[in-house]
Motif scaffolding. Structure first.
Motif, short mmCIF file in Angstrom:
data_model
loop_
_atom_site.label_atom_id
_atom_site.label_comp_id
_atom_site.label_asym_id
_atom_site.label_seq_id
_atom_site.Cartn_x
_atom_site.Cartn_y
_atom_site.Cartn_z
N ALA A 58 0.82 -1.21 0.00
CA ALA A 58 0.00 0.00 0.00
C ALA A 58 0.85 1.26 0.00
O ALA A 58 0.50 2.27 -0.64
N GLN A 59 1.99 1.22 0.69
CA GLN A 59 2.87 2.40 0.74
C GLN A 59 3.41 2.71 -0.66
O GLN A 59 3.40 3.86 -1.11
N PHE A 60 3.88 1.68 -1.36
CA PHE A 60 4.45 1.87 -2.69
C PHE A 60 3.39 2.39 -3.67
O PHE A 60 3.60 3.39 -4.37
N ILE A 61 2.22 1.74 -3.70
CA ILE A 61 1.17 2.16 -4.62
C ILE A 61 0.66 3.55 -4.24
O ILE A 61 0.34 4.38 -5.11
N GLY A 62 0.60 3.84 -2.93
CA GLY A 62 0.19 5.17 -2.49
C GLY A 62 1.12 6.25 -3.01
O GLY A 62 0.69 7.31 -3.47
N ASP A 63 2.43 6.00 -2.92
CA ASP A 63 3.42 6.96 -3.44
C ASP A 63 3.27 7.16 -4.94
O ASP A 63 3.35 8.29 -5.45
N VAL A 64 3.03 6.06 -5.67
CA VAL A 64 2.86 6.14 -7.13
C VAL A 64 1.63 6.99 -7.48
O VAL A 64 1.71 7.91 -8.30
N LEU A 65 0.50 6.69 -6.84
CA LEU A 65 -0.73 7.41 -7.17
C LEU A 65 -0.66 8.86 -6.71
O LEU A 65 -1.16 9.77 -7.39
N SER A 66 -0.05 9.11 -5.56
CA SER A 66 0.08 10.47 -5.05
C SER A 66 0.87 11.34 -6.02
O SER A 66 0.48 12.48 -6.32
N ASN A 67 1.93 10.78 -6.56
CA ASN A 67 2.76 11.51 -7.52
C ASN A 67 2.03 11.68 -8.86
O ASN A 67 2.04 12.76 -9.46
N TYR A 68 1.37 10.61 -9.32
CA TYR A 68 0.69 10.64 -10.61
C TYR A 68 -0.47 11.64 -10.61
O TYR A 68 -0.68 12.38 -11.57
N GLU A 69 -1.23 11.66 -9.51
CA GLU A 69 -2.39 12.55 -9.42
C GLU A 69 -2.06 13.89 -8.77
O GLU A 69 -2.95 14.71 -8.57
N LYS A 70 -0.76 14.09 -8.46
CA LYS A 70 -0.30 15.34 -7.83
C LYS A 70 -1.15 15.67 -6.61
O LYS A 70 -1.72 16.75 -6.48
N CYS A 71 -1.23 14.69 -5.74
CA CYS A 71 -2.12 14.79 -4.57
C CYS A 71 -1.37 14.24 -3.35
O CYS A 71 -1.46 13.06 -3.01
N PRO A 72 -0.60 15.09 -2.67
CA PRO A 72 0.27 14.61 -1.58
C PRO A 72 -0.48 13.99 -0.41
O PRO A 72 0.08 13.17 0.32
N GLU A 73 -1.76 14.33 -0.23
CA GLU A 73 -2.49 13.77 0.92
C GLU A 73 -3.12 12.41 0.61
O GLU A 73 -3.76 11.79 1.47
N LEU A 74 -2.96 11.91 -0.63
CA LEU A 74 -3.58 10.64 -1.03
C LEU A 74 -3.10 9.50 -0.13
O LEU A 74 -1.92 9.38 0.17
N LYS A 75 -4.03 8.64 0.29
CA LYS A 75 -3.70 7.51 1.14
C LYS A 75 -4.45 6.27 0.67
O LYS A 75 -5.67 6.30 0.51
N VAL A 76 -3.71 5.19 0.43
CA VAL A 76 -4.32 3.92 0.03
C VAL A 76 -4.91 3.25 1.27
O VAL A 76 -4.22 3.06 2.28
N THR A 77 -6.19 2.88 1.18
CA THR A 77 -6.87 2.26 2.32
C THR A 77 -7.04 0.76 2.15
O THR A 77 -7.24 0.04 3.13
N ASP A 78 -6.97 0.28 0.91
CA ASP A 78 -7.11 -1.16 0.68
C ASP A 78 -6.44 -1.51 -0.64
O ASP A 78 -6.50 -0.74 -1.61
#
Length: 416
Positions: free
Chosen positions: A23-43
């Protein structure tokens, strides 16, 4: 591990995700891709992304990431592609390859430029699905949006339809045409795409590749109707690999003034395409894209993509259809070089007959056995007895009974 699934249908190294794929790795990928630093993967649910026989040169996972941002809750289906980490034949065979750097270049440089040129010419053909993340260090990884929820699927349990094949060859022709324009006008733009099959020394020295001709000759010997062809293949058995390599490397080592050269896909078979019910097709897996003769994708498709009835005539109708789209697209995009001719294309296909010989004697028996659900890819690749068995099935022998007289009719056995 997949829930309630028959794990036999998946590649063994895709049954359990590596520890870094979390979840940490995918969260970092999506946060960067969507330019959304507060993004958090929940599942995060991770399963194998492909069936046995779909591919061998990577490890693939499918995941749906549930995540939150300041705007609410969201989910995104993803495909994660990485290099084998488990010790064994697959990792060894791919260890010295340029697969990921080539594919990253295709997605981030070549294909976007090809689409841009098509758009300028008023053609909205989509050549690729966006890559949302890529890296070569500390590990080789690519992440894409999953095409399955968008209505695309791989054809596995039925023959591909004529109209589907025409869509495939139309899109390939447009890609090839635009690459010809780029090679003509920006000769250095695609220069890094120089790693095809032959530039994978571990693969090309593997028994999977080198043992085919011997098995093929033994099959000819056992089949009364085909025995007369044995001397031709005996004659070339010691140098056919080098002569096939000469075809694949012609652009890089021995360019011909009358040759047609493109950036090819390099592994143009049915499992590297996803079809949509509306008729669209999306090509995937650009790991061995390289600059080479125009014939490479076309001849490969005869043995690895077409149905038997089309193969018996060496794909004549589909290749002529492809050429009509190629010619039309070259004119549409303002190609400044000398236009290829249909006769010139077939002359080049004939000149490159050693690629036919290689594919027919090595890859065709394997792909037919896999399509007929008689053998599994990993067993064919790793076990010599299983490979030999692929040459004994009636459906393969029957194909050869059609192909060799065609080769004879076309003069393929002259001047070997």
């Amino acid at each position: 591990m997949p829930d309630n699934a028959d794990t036999e249908q998946f590649n063994a190294d895709e049954l359990e995700a590596p520890t870094w794929l979390n979840a940490q790795f995918i969260g970092d990928v999506l946060s960067n891709y969507e330019k959304c630093p507060e993004l958090k993967v929940t599942d995060l649910k991770i399963t194998p992304a492909s069936a046995q026989g779909d591919h061998y040169a990577s490890v693939m996972f499918r995941t749906t990431a549930e995540y939150t941002t300041a705007k609410g809750k969201f989910s995104k289906p993803l495909i994660i592609k990485t290099m084998p980490e488990q010790e064994g034949h697959k990792k060894d065979m791919l260890s010295e390859s340029h697969l990921f750097s080539t594919e990253i270049g295709a997605y981030t440089k070549a294909l976007p430029e090809f689409e841009r040129i098509l758009r300028e010419a008023g053609d909205n053909t989509k050549l690729y699905v966006p890559c949302i993340y890529h890296s070569l260090e500390p590990r080789q990884v690519m992440i894409f949006e999953d095409l399955v929820p968008q209505g695309y699927s791989v054809i596995r349990n039925r023959p591909v339809k004529e109209e589907e094949l025409k869509t495939v060859f139309s899109k390939l022709a447009k890609w090839h045409a635009v690459s010809m324009k780029v090679m003509n006008e920006q000769p250095d733009f695609l220069k890094e795409f120089k790693y095809g099959l032959i530039e994978m020394p571990t693969l090309m020295s593997d028994p999977m590749v080198t043992s085919g001709m011997g098995s093929f000759i033994r099959m000819l010997e056992k089949t009364p109707e085909l025995g007369k062809y044995k001397p031709y293949f005996e004659k070339i058995k010691d140098d056919y690999m080098q002569r096939m390599a000469d075809v694949l490397q012609e652009y890089r080592k021995n360019i011909k003034s009358d040759g047609y050269y493109v950036m090819c896909h390099g592994d143009f078979h049915l499992r590297n395409m996803m079809f949509k019910e509306n008729g669209d097709v999306m090509f995937v897996d650009f790991q061995i894209c390289n600059l080479c003769p125009i014939t490479i994708d076309l001849t490969y498709s005869v043995y690895m993509l077409m149905n038997p009835e089309q193969r018996w005539d060496l794909g004549k109708d589909l290749i002529n259809y492809y050429f009509s789209v190629l010619e039309e697209t070259l004119k549409k995009v303002g190609y400044k070089g000398e236009l290829p001719t249909q006769a010139g294309l077939w002359k080049q296909i004939h000149r490159h007959k050693f690629y036919d010989f290689f594919l027919m004697t090595t890859f065709l028996p394997m792909i037919l056995a896999i399509k007929e659900n008689k053998l599994k890819m990993n067993e064919i690749i790793q076990d010599s007895e299983t490979r030999e068995l692929a040459f004994s099935f009636d459906f393969f022998v029957d194909e050869i009974k059609k192909l060799l007289p065609k080769f004879e009719e076309l003069g393929y056995f002259k001047d070997l």
